[in-house]
Design a protein around this motif. Structure first.
Motif, PDB file in Angstrom:
ATOM      1  N   PRO A 147       0.850  -1.183   0.015  1.00 47.04           N
ATOM      2  CA  PRO A 147       0.051   0.045   0.031  1.00 47.04           C
ATOM      3  C   PRO A 147       0.772   1.298  -0.072  1.00 47.04           C
ATOM      4  N   GLY A 148       0.233   2.206  -0.621  1.00 48.68           N
ATOM      5  CA  GLY A 148       1.087   3.484  -0.894  1.00 48.68           C
ATOM      6  C   GLY A 148       0.402   4.453  -1.902  1.00 48.68           C
ATOM      7  N   ARG A 149       1.028   5.382  -2.331  1.00 49.30           N
ATOM      8  CA  ARG A 149       0.519   6.422  -3.556  1.00 49.30           C
ATOM      9  C   ARG A 149       1.121   5.670  -4.685  1.00 49.30           C
ATOM     10  N   ALA A 150      -0.045   5.417  -5.477  1.00 55.41           N
ATOM     11  CA  ALA A 150       0.287   4.430  -6.877  1.00 55.41           C
ATOM     12  C   ALA A 150      -0.218   5.304  -8.000  1.00 55.41           C
ATOM     13  N   LEU A 151       0.614   5.352  -9.219  1.00 61.00           N
ATOM     14  CA  LEU A 151       0.203   5.872 -10.342  1.00 61.00           C
ATOM     15  C   LEU A 151       0.306   4.685 -11.533  1.00 61.00           C
ATOM     16  N   ASP A 152      -0.894   4.705 -12.211  1.00 63.82           N
ATOM     17  CA  ASP A 152      -0.964   3.708 -13.161  1.00 63.82           C
ATOM     18  C   ASP A 152      -1.018   4.485 -14.372  1.00 63.82           C
ATOM     19  N   ILE A 153       0.184   4.547 -15.232  1.00 69.89           N
ATOM     20  CA  ILE A 153       0.390   5.251 -16.666  1.00 69.89           C
ATOM     21  C   ILE A 153      -0.172   4.468 -17.700  1.00 69.89           C
ATOM     22  N   LEU A 188       1.203  18.201 -13.851  1.00 70.99           N
ATOM     23  CA  LEU A 188       0.029  17.446 -13.252  1.00 70.99           C
ATOM     24  C   LEU A 188       0.543  16.924 -11.809  1.00 70.99           C
ATOM     25  N   PHE A 189       1.628  16.628 -11.786  1.00 73.30           N
ATOM     26  CA  PHE A 189       1.884  15.857 -10.576  1.00 73.30           C
ATOM     27  C   PHE A 189       3.275  16.797  -9.882  1.00 73.30           C
ATOM     28  N   GLU A 190       3.338  16.561  -8.656  1.00 76.62           N
ATOM     29  CA  GLU A 190       4.637  17.120  -7.878  1.00 76.62           C
ATOM     30  C   GLU A 190       5.621  15.920  -8.268  1.00 76.62           C
ATOM     31  N   GLU A 191       7.037  16.631  -7.981  1.00 77.70           N
ATOM     32  CA  GLU A 191       8.148  15.591  -7.853  1.00 77.70           C
ATOM     33  C   GLU A 191       8.010  14.745  -6.662  1.00 77.70           C
ATOM     34  N   GLY A 192       8.256  13.568  -6.972  1.00 83.93           N
ATOM     35  CA  GLY A 192       8.139  12.431  -5.843  1.00 83.93           C
ATOM     36  C   GLY A 192       6.923  12.225  -5.249  1.00 83.93           C
ATOM     37  N   VAL A 231       8.799   9.382 -15.474  1.00 85.00           N
ATOM     38  CA  VAL A 231       8.388   8.369 -14.408  1.00 85.00           C
ATOM     39  C   VAL A 231       9.290   8.695 -13.247  1.00 85.00           C
ATOM     40  N   HIS A 232      10.619   8.650 -13.436  1.00 83.96           N
ATOM     41  CA  HIS A 232      11.544   9.171 -12.437  1.00 83.96           C
ATOM     42  C   HIS A 232      11.162  10.399 -11.554  1.00 83.96           C
ATOM     43  N   ARG A 233      10.685  11.490 -12.463  1.00 83.86           N
ATOM     44  CA  ARG A 233      10.293  12.787 -11.703  1.00 83.86           C
ATOM     45  C   ARG A 233       9.352  12.446 -10.686  1.00 83.86           C
ATOM     46  N   VAL A 234       8.098  11.643 -11.189  1.00 81.06           N
ATOM     47  CA  VAL A 234       6.908  11.464 -10.450  1.00 81.06           C
ATOM     48  C   VAL A 234       7.143  10.702  -9.006  1.00 81.06           C
ATOM     49  N   LEU A 235       8.312   9.556  -8.942  1.00 80.74           N
ATOM     50  CA  LEU A 235       8.343   8.680  -7.963  1.00 80.74           C
ATOM     51  C   LEU A 235       9.255   9.563  -6.989  1.00 80.74           C
ATOM     52  N   ARG A 236       9.038   8.942  -5.647  1.00 80.03           N
ATOM     53  CA  ARG A 236       9.814   9.530  -4.766  1.00 80.03           C
ATOM     54  C   ARG A 236      11.213   8.642  -4.711  1.00 80.03           C
ATOM     55  N   PHE A 262       4.757  10.147  -5.930  1.00 82.40           N
ATOM     56  CA  PHE A 262       4.166   8.497  -6.008  1.00 82.40           C
ATOM     57  C   PHE A 262       5.342   7.493  -5.275  1.00 82.40           C
ATOM     58  N   ASP A 263       4.782   6.523  -4.596  1.00 81.30           N
ATOM     59  CA  ASP A 263       5.483   5.367  -4.066  1.00 81.30           C
ATOM     60  C   ASP A 263       5.921   4.315  -5.125  1.00 81.30           C
ATOM     61  N   ILE A 264       4.715   4.240  -5.847  1.00 84.93           N
ATOM     62  CA  ILE A 264       4.780   3.198  -6.992  1.00 84.93           C
ATOM     63  C   ILE A 264       4.170   3.745  -8.297  1.00 84.93           C
ATOM     64  N   VAL A 265       4.837   3.213  -9.239  1.00 87.71           N
ATOM     65  CA  VAL A 265       4.436   3.439 -10.640  1.00 87.71           C
ATOM     66  C   VAL A 265       4.084   2.324 -11.625  1.00 87.71           C
ATOM     67  N   ILE A 266       3.007   1.978 -12.058  1.00 90.44           N
ATOM     68  CA  ILE A 266       3.000   0.789 -12.911  1.00 90.44           C
ATOM     69  C   ILE A 266       2.613   1.191 -14.341  1.00 90.44           C
ATOM     70  N   ASP A 267       3.051   0.483 -15.238  1.00 84.91           N
ATOM     71  CA  ASP A 267       2.805   0.677 -16.630  1.00 84.91           C
ATOM     72  C   ASP A 267       2.548  -0.856 -17.345  1.00 84.91           C
ATOM     73  N   SER A 268       1.273  -0.995 -17.917  1.00 86.51           N
ATOM     74  CA  SER A 268       1.021  -2.186 -18.406  1.00 86.51           C
ATOM     75  C   SER A 268       0.712  -2.174 -19.708  1.00 86.51           C
ATOM     76  N   GLY A 269       1.824  -2.084 -20.736  1.00 90.97           N
ATOM     77  CA  GLY A 269       1.599  -2.218 -22.286  1.00 90.97           C
ATOM     78  C   GLY A 269       1.823  -0.924 -22.906  1.00 90.97           C
ATOM     79  N   LEU A 270       2.441   0.273 -22.055  1.00 89.38           N
ATOM     80  CA  LEU A 270       2.393   1.789 -22.686  1.00 89.38           C
ATOM     81  C   LEU A 270       3.781   1.952 -23.337  1.00 89.38           C
ATOM     82  N   PHE A 271       4.841   1.392 -22.506  1.00 93.15           N
ATOM     83  CA  PHE A 271       6.254   1.604 -22.858  1.00 93.15           C
ATOM     84  C   PHE A 271       6.482   1.045 -24.258  1.00 93.15           C
ATOM     85  N   HIS A 272       5.634  -0.059 -24.734  1.00 92.67           N
ATOM     86  CA  HIS A 272       6.126  -0.940 -25.674  1.00 92.67           C
ATOM     87  C   HIS A 272       5.412  -0.195 -26.825  1.00 92.67           C
ATOM     88  N   VAL A 273       4.755   0.833 -26.972  1.00 91.59           N
ATOM     89  CA  VAL A 273       4.221   1.441 -28.043  1.00 91.59           C
ATOM     90  C   VAL A 273       4.826   2.671 -28.328  1.00 91.59           C
TER      91      VAL A 273
END
Length: 195
Positions: A33-39, A94-98, A124-129, A100-111
């Motif tokens: 559990p934490g602050r999560a972003l699904d990109i 849209l988001f502050e630096e740092g 991704v680096h910027r929005v993650l703590r 989120f605790d977790i960022v997930i990407d399901s099928g975005l990077f490969h397009v």
């Protein structure tokens, strides 16, 4: 817009359940559990899974249709997720630096194109703590196919994009569940920690 057109139908990745790879990450305790972003959240199955697992979740996607459907789905399931229409390459405002605790990407990077990849990694680096975790699921170069999209990525391509900004914990073989060939599409799962 292209992605809105795609979501007028039912694209092959648009499952009525979360990707098994993300379910496993939660079950084995890699995602806590934490602050999560699904990109590139699409219609929200993975984001809803994260919320049901105790995360405070934001999901973003370029496709307005997908975000509208995700909002309805979350409400029907009585799950709180903040869904936003946004470009993953332009998250600065849209988001502050740092944030989120977790960022997930399901099928975005490969397009993404070669030019977009380093921009995406920076975003991704910027929005993650610092010490936050990034999990990415993409088609691997072991997946056969004649089409250019989604691109099949090698471990080396993934590593060269993310290793400057993330400590790579692993890039391992996984499955990308799809309506076309359920439970059988070869993928890579990346686990990285923000440096």
């Amino acid at each position: 817009m292209f992605w809105d057109e795609v979501y007028k139908g039912k694209p092959p990745w648009d499952l009525d359940h979360p990707q098994p790879a993300f379910q496993a990450l939660i079950q084995n305790g890699e995602i806590k559990p934490g602050r999560a972003l699904d990109i590139g959240c699409g219609r929200g199955e993975n984001a809803i899974l994260l919320a049901m697992s105790g995360c405070e979740v934001t999901g973003i996607d370029l496709a307005e249709n997908a975000i509208s459907d995700a909002k309805v789905k979350a409400k029907e399931r009585n799950v709180k997720v903040k869904f936003v229409v946004e470009d993953a390459l332009q998250m600065d405002w849209l988001f502050e630096e740092g944030e989120f605790d977790i960022v997930i990407d399901s099928g975005l990077f490969h397009v993404m194109t070669d030019e977009e990849r380093p921009v995406f990694a920076q975003q991704v680096h910027r929005v993650l703590r610092k010490g936050g975790k990034y999990f990415m699921l993409c088609f691997s170069d072991k997946e056969p196919g004649e089409y250019d999209l989604p691109r099949r990525l090698s471990k080396a391509e993934i590593e060269s994009t993310f290793s400057p900004l993330f400590e790579i914990i692993y890039i391992k073989d996984a499955v990308f569940d799809s309506l076309l060939n359920p439970s059988n599409r070869k993928a890579y799962l990346l686990s990285g920690v923000r440096k």
